[in-house]
Design a protein around this motif. Structure first.
Motif, PDB file in Angstrom:
ATOM      1  N   HIS A   7       0.613  -1.426   0.001  1.00  7.68           N
ATOM      2  CA  HIS A   7      -0.137  -0.010   0.303  1.00  7.68           C
ATOM      3  C   HIS A   7       0.359   0.888  -0.395  1.00  7.68           C
ATOM      4  CE1 HIS A   7       0.509   1.569   4.197  1.00  7.68           C
ATOM      5  NE2 HIS A   7       0.314   0.419   4.006  1.00  7.68           N
ATOM      6  N   ARG A   8       0.500   2.096  -0.614  1.00 11.06           N
ATOM      7  CA  ARG A   8       0.731   3.158  -0.572  1.00 11.06           C
ATOM      8  C   ARG A   8       0.621   4.724   0.698  1.00 11.06           C
ATOM      9  NH1 ARG A   8      -0.747   3.088  -5.970  1.00 11.06           N
ATOM     10  NH2 ARG A   8      -1.638   5.209  -5.844  1.00 11.06           N
ATOM     11  N   VAL A   9      -0.117   4.649   1.401  1.00 10.76           N
ATOM     12  CA  VAL A   9      -0.894   5.189   2.313  1.00 10.76           C
ATOM     13  C   VAL A   9       0.025   5.483   3.064  1.00 10.76           C
ATOM     14  CG1 VAL A   9      -2.381   5.698   4.377  1.00 10.76           C
ATOM     15  CG2 VAL A   9      -3.282   3.829   1.667  1.00 10.76           C
ATOM     16  N   ASP A  10       0.388   6.703   3.575  1.00  8.94           N
ATOM     17  CA  ASP A  10       0.627   7.233   5.051  1.00  8.94           C
ATOM     18  C   ASP A  10      -0.356   7.518   5.972  1.00  8.94           C
ATOM     19  OD1 ASP A  10       2.902   7.022   3.341  1.00  8.94           O
ATOM     20  OD2 ASP A  10       3.664   8.616   2.596  1.00  8.94           O
ATOM     21  N   VAL A  11       0.897   7.637   7.579  1.00  6.58           N
ATOM     22  CA  VAL A  11      -0.387   7.908   7.912  1.00  6.58           C
ATOM     23  C   VAL A  11       0.768   8.652   8.995  1.00  6.58           C
ATOM     24  CG1 VAL A  11      -1.366   6.758  10.382  1.00  6.58           C
ATOM     25  CG2 VAL A  11      -0.862   5.195   8.594  1.00  6.58           C
ATOM     26  N   HIS A  12      -0.005   9.677   9.560  1.00  7.02           N
ATOM     27  CA  HIS A  12       0.667  10.474   9.917  1.00  7.02           C
ATOM     28  C   HIS A  12       0.100  11.252  11.334  1.00  7.02           C
ATOM     29  CE1 HIS A  12       1.777  11.964   5.427  1.00  7.02           C
ATOM     30  NE2 HIS A  12       0.316  11.729   5.120  1.00  7.02           N
ATOM     31  N   LEU A  13      -0.169  10.440  12.152  1.00  6.03           N
ATOM     32  CA  LEU A  13      -0.380  10.144  13.462  1.00  6.03           C
ATOM     33  C   LEU A  13       1.087  10.785  14.372  1.00  6.03           C
ATOM     34  CD1 LEU A  13      -2.624   9.280  15.064  1.00  6.03           C
ATOM     35  CD2 LEU A  13      -1.868   6.713  15.207  1.00  6.03           C
ATOM     36  N   ASP A  14       1.926  10.389  14.227  1.00  5.77           N
ATOM     37  CA  ASP A  14       3.473  11.221  15.110  1.00  5.77           C
ATOM     38  C   ASP A  14       3.576  12.879  14.900  1.00  5.77           C
ATOM     39  OD1 ASP A  14       4.405   8.982  15.747  1.00  5.77           O
ATOM     40  OD2 ASP A  14       5.977   8.725  14.426  1.00  5.77           O
ATOM     41  N   LYS A  15       2.894  13.071  13.703  1.00  7.87           N
ATOM     42  CA  LYS A  15       3.022  14.312  13.050  1.00  7.87           C
ATOM     43  C   LYS A  15       1.912  15.254  14.263  1.00  7.87           C
ATOM     44  CE  LYS A  15       2.364  18.065   9.707  1.00  7.87           C
ATOM     45  NZ  LYS A  15       0.596  17.992   8.965  1.00  7.87           N
ATOM     46  N   LEU A  16       0.921  14.469  14.063  1.00  8.17           N
ATOM     47  CA  LEU A  16      -0.840  15.525  14.767  1.00  8.17           C
ATOM     48  C   LEU A  16      -0.207  15.112  16.681  1.00  8.17           C
ATOM     49  CD1 LEU A  16      -3.523  13.660  12.894  1.00  8.17           C
ATOM     50  CD2 LEU A  16      -2.781  16.097  12.885  1.00  8.17           C
ATOM     51  N   LEU A  17      -0.141  13.930  16.280  1.00 13.45           N
ATOM     52  CA  LEU A  17       0.421  13.859  18.313  1.00 13.45           C
ATOM     53  C   LEU A  17       1.490  15.095  18.619  1.00 13.45           C
ATOM     54  CD1 LEU A  17       0.693   9.631  18.625  1.00 13.45           C
ATOM     55  CD2 LEU A  17      -0.800  11.237  19.721  1.00 13.45           C
ATOM     56  N   ALA A  18       2.476  14.983  18.296  1.00 13.78           N
ATOM     57  CA  ALA A  18       3.445  16.179  17.667  1.00 13.78           C
ATOM     58  C   ALA A  18       2.982  17.774  18.802  1.00 13.78           C
ATOM     59  CB  ALA A  18       4.761  16.136  17.451  1.00 13.78           C
ATOM     60  N   GLU A  19       1.714  17.577  17.265  1.00 18.61           N
ATOM     61  CA  GLU A  19       1.340  19.384  17.646  1.00 18.61           C
ATOM     62  C   GLU A  19       0.256  19.042  18.649  1.00 18.61           C
ATOM     63  OE1 GLU A  19      -0.626  19.271  13.972  1.00 18.61           O
ATOM     64  OE2 GLU A  19       1.202  19.327  12.280  1.00 18.61           O
ATOM     65  N   ARG A  20       0.290  18.332  19.154  1.00 15.19           N
ATOM     66  CA  ARG A  20      -0.676  18.030  20.209  1.00 15.19           C
ATOM     67  C   ARG A  20      -0.330  18.241  21.833  1.00 15.19           C
ATOM     68  NH1 ARG A  20      -2.746  18.402  15.854  1.00 15.19           N
ATOM     69  NH2 ARG A  20      -4.935  18.173  14.581  1.00 15.19           N
ATOM     70  N   GLY A  21       0.889  17.994  21.620  1.00 16.62           N
ATOM     71  CA  GLY A  21       1.363  17.292  23.384  1.00 16.62           C
ATOM     72  C   GLY A  21       0.702  16.319  23.555  1.00 16.62           C
ATOM     73  N   LEU A  22       0.272  15.048  23.344  1.00 18.80           N
ATOM     74  CA  LEU A  22      -0.200  13.957  23.521  1.00 18.80           C
ATOM     75  C   LEU A  22       1.034  12.973  23.091  1.00 18.80           C
ATOM     76  CD1 LEU A  22      -4.034  13.768  21.599  1.00 18.80           C
ATOM     77  CD2 LEU A  22      -3.457  14.010  24.248  1.00 18.80           C
ATOM     78  N   THR A  23       0.793  11.805  23.974  1.00 18.55           N
ATOM     79  CA  THR A  23       1.480  10.232  23.727  1.00 18.55           C
ATOM     80  C   THR A  23       0.917   9.578  22.791  1.00 18.55           C
ATOM     81  OG1 THR A  23       0.824  10.106  26.001  1.00 18.55           O
ATOM     82  CG2 THR A  23       3.260  11.357  25.755  1.00 18.55           C
ATOM     83  N   LEU A  24       1.321   8.579  22.749  1.00 17.77           N
ATOM     84  CA  LEU A  24       0.201   7.133  21.813  1.00 17.77           C
ATOM     85  C   LEU A  24       0.012   6.505  23.115  1.00 17.77           C
ATOM     86  CD1 LEU A  24       0.144   6.446  19.292  1.00 17.77           C
ATOM     87  CD2 LEU A  24       1.703   4.050  20.088  1.00 17.77           C
ATOM     88  N   THR A  25       0.508   6.572  24.364  1.00 16.19           N
ATOM     89  CA  THR A  25      -0.437   5.926  25.273  1.00 16.19           C
ATOM     90  C   THR A  25      -1.857   7.103  25.496  1.00 16.19           C
ATOM     91  OG1 THR A  25       1.353   5.015  25.897  1.00 16.19           O
ATOM     92  CG2 THR A  25      -0.391   5.170  27.257  1.00 16.19           C
ATOM     93  N   GLU A  26      -1.674   8.364  25.311  1.00 17.29           N
ATOM     94  CA  GLU A  26      -2.849   9.023  25.825  1.00 17.29           C
ATOM     95  C   GLU A  26      -4.064   8.880  24.842  1.00 17.29           C
ATOM     96  OE1 GLU A  26      -0.690  13.072  28.486  1.00 17.29           O
ATOM     97  OE2 GLU A  26      -0.990  12.415  25.819  1.00 17.29           O
ATOM     98  N   LEU A  27      -3.678   8.958  23.316  1.00 14.32           N
ATOM     99  CA  LEU A  27      -4.477   8.919  22.839  1.00 14.32           C
ATOM    100  C   LEU A  27      -5.228   7.578  22.285  1.00 14.32           C
ATOM    101  CD1 LEU A  27      -5.863  10.163  20.471  1.00 14.32           C
ATOM    102  CD2 LEU A  27      -4.025   8.644  18.422  1.00 14.32           C
ATOM    103  N   ALA A  28      -4.404   6.394  23.302  1.00 14.52           N
ATOM    104  CA  ALA A  28      -5.337   5.159  22.281  1.00 14.52           C
ATOM    105  C   ALA A  28      -6.052   4.600  24.063  1.00 14.52           C
ATOM    106  CB  ALA A  28      -3.930   3.878  23.275  1.00 14.52           C
ATOM    107  N   ASP A  29      -6.419   6.043  24.607  1.00 13.03           N
ATOM    108  CA  ASP A  29      -6.893   5.445  26.231  1.00 13.03           C
ATOM    109  C   ASP A  29      -7.514   6.509  25.703  1.00 13.03           C
ATOM    110  OD1 ASP A  29      -4.926   3.821  28.065  1.00 13.03           O
ATOM    111  OD2 ASP A  29      -4.482   5.966  28.673  1.00 13.03           O
ATOM    112  N   ARG A  30      -8.048   7.309  25.255  1.00 18.66           N
ATOM    113  CA  ARG A  30      -8.386   8.604  25.259  1.00 18.66           C
ATOM    114  C   ARG A  30      -9.875   8.077  23.607  1.00 18.66           C
ATOM    115  NH1 ARG A  30      -6.765  14.970  24.428  1.00 18.66           N
ATOM    116  NH2 ARG A  30      -5.262  14.591  26.992  1.00 18.66           N
ATOM    117  N   VAL A  31      -8.975   7.198  22.694  1.00 22.30           N
ATOM    118  CA  VAL A  31     -10.011   6.730  22.036  1.00 22.30           C
ATOM    119  C   VAL A  31     -10.691   5.170  21.844  1.00 22.30           C
ATOM    120  CG1 VAL A  31      -9.269   7.720  19.750  1.00 22.30           C
ATOM    121  CG2 VAL A  31      -8.029   5.613  20.136  1.00 22.30           C
TER     122      VAL A  31
END
Length: 74
Positions: A7-31
């Motif tokens: 596939h050629r889909v790029d995921v920009h989750l790292d960028k969005l997390l950094a811009e919002r000051g969130l960690t992957l763990t925090e986002l996982a808990d929230r969603v």
């Protein structure tokens, strides 16, 4: 349709997390996702995403699906 590993889909989750000051763990808990599943998505290894998951991610990150994903041209 090409195999999933090509596939050629790029995921920009790292960028969005950094811009919002969130960690992957925090986002996982929230969603309500496991850290492992969110990590699979973040690293571009997911084979699919549910609309409910996409909706939850966009709501928590205050973004649109096009902010999370782009498709590279061949």
């Amino acid at each position: 349709m090409p195999p999933e590993d090509e596939h050629r889909v790029d995921v920009h989750l790292d960028k969005l997390l950094a811009e919002r000051g969130l960690t992957l763990t925090e986002l996982a808990d929230r969603v309500g996702l496991t850290l492992a599943n969110l990590s699979v998505l973040k690293n571009g290894r997911a084979r699919a995403i549910r609309f409910s998951t996409l909706t939850a991610l966009c709501q928590e990150l205050d973004c649109q699906p096009g902010d999370l994903f782009t498709v590279r041209r061949s």
